[in-house]
Design a protein around this motif. Structure first.
Motif, mmCIF file in Angstrom:
data_model
loop_
_atom_site.group_PDB
_atom_site.id
_atom_site.type_symbol
_atom_site.label_atom_id
_atom_site.label_comp_id
_atom_site.label_asym_id
_atom_site.label_seq_id
_atom_site.Cartn_x
_atom_site.Cartn_y
_atom_site.Cartn_z
ATOM 1 N N ILE A 151 0.816 -1.223 0.000
ATOM 2 C CA ILE A 151 0.000 0.000 0.000
ATOM 3 C C ILE A 151 0.852 1.277 0.000
ATOM 4 O O ILE A 151 0.315 2.371 -0.002
ATOM 5 C CB ILE A 151 -0.979 0.026 1.204
ATOM 6 N N ASN A 178 -1.877 9.226 1.594
ATOM 7 C CA ASN A 178 -2.209 7.809 1.396
ATOM 8 C C ASN A 178 -3.048 7.333 2.589
ATOM 9 O O ASN A 178 -2.516 6.962 3.627
ATOM 10 C CB ASN A 178 -0.916 7.003 1.269
ATOM 11 N N ALA A 238 -4.922 4.632 3.044
ATOM 12 C CA ALA A 238 -4.737 3.216 3.422
ATOM 13 C C ALA A 238 -3.498 3.052 4.293
ATOM 14 O O ALA A 238 -3.519 2.322 5.299
ATOM 15 C CB ALA A 238 -4.636 2.339 2.180
#
Length: 188
Positions: free
Chosen positions: A66, A133, A135
């Motif tokens: 991720i 980001n 995630a």
């Protein structure tokens, strides 16, 4: 920097460390059960070292799936972590040949402990390098899994120092599923 080449480097270094560990397992002197029994500690500590390496790889593989980008802080922190892990082949042999020695297990546990502490630094650097980001921010919102490892290692050191030195390595082993369990619980 893109993460694919960085992940490939991590995978290659871990493969080399694991190869060195397996090559250091002594051969049984004779083709008998007794000969295999004599090298049992070598196999036990090899299995633990394999799990340590696999856990490190699994954690980082899941994490970097991720991650969109890495910077110098992440690269150098991970490099430091891999440097610490590179002592595992030596420490595996050291523990196998001195299975009831506090010093041998203490150094083995220290390798594990330092890797956990550096993982906290890596998580912090990752969160700072890619604040957009979501995630990644959610995945790294808490260091509870790594803190649980550190606490378990402290317990292992206390038991190892006063009663049974292999307790340190046993706590390394126990901390692996505890890390997974605490990680799963925090996302429920």
């Amino acid at each position: 920097m893109e993460t694919e080449r960085f992940e490939a480097l991590i995978d290659a270094i871990l493969a080399i460390i694991l190869t060195i560990i397996v090559l250091e397992i002594p051969m049984a002197e004779f083709g008998t059960w007794q000969s295999l029994w004599e090298v049992r500690m070598d196999f036990i500590i090899y299995a633990l070292s394999f799990l340590v390496i696999f856990n490190f790889w699994n954690y980082n593989n899941n994490l970097f799936s991720i991650v969109n980008k890495v910077d110098d802080k992440i690269i150098w922190s991970m490099g430091l972590s891999l440097f610490i892990l590179s002592f595992l082949p030596y420490l595996t042999i050291f523990v196998a040949e001195n299975f009831y020695s506090f010093v041998a297990h203490a150094f083995y546990g220290l390798d594990f402990l330092l890797t956990a502490i550096i993982s906290i630094l890596i998580a912090h650097a990752l969160k700072n390098s890619d604040k957009g980001n979501i995630a990644l921010q959610v995945a790294l919102r808490s260091n509870k899994p790594i803190y649980s490892t550190i606490i378990l290692m402290a317990i292992g050191y206390i038991i190892g120092y006063f009663f049974y030195p292999p307790a340190i390595s046993i706590c390394c082993l126990i901390s692996i599923p505890v890390l997974w369990i605490v990680s799963k619980i925090q996302f429920m």
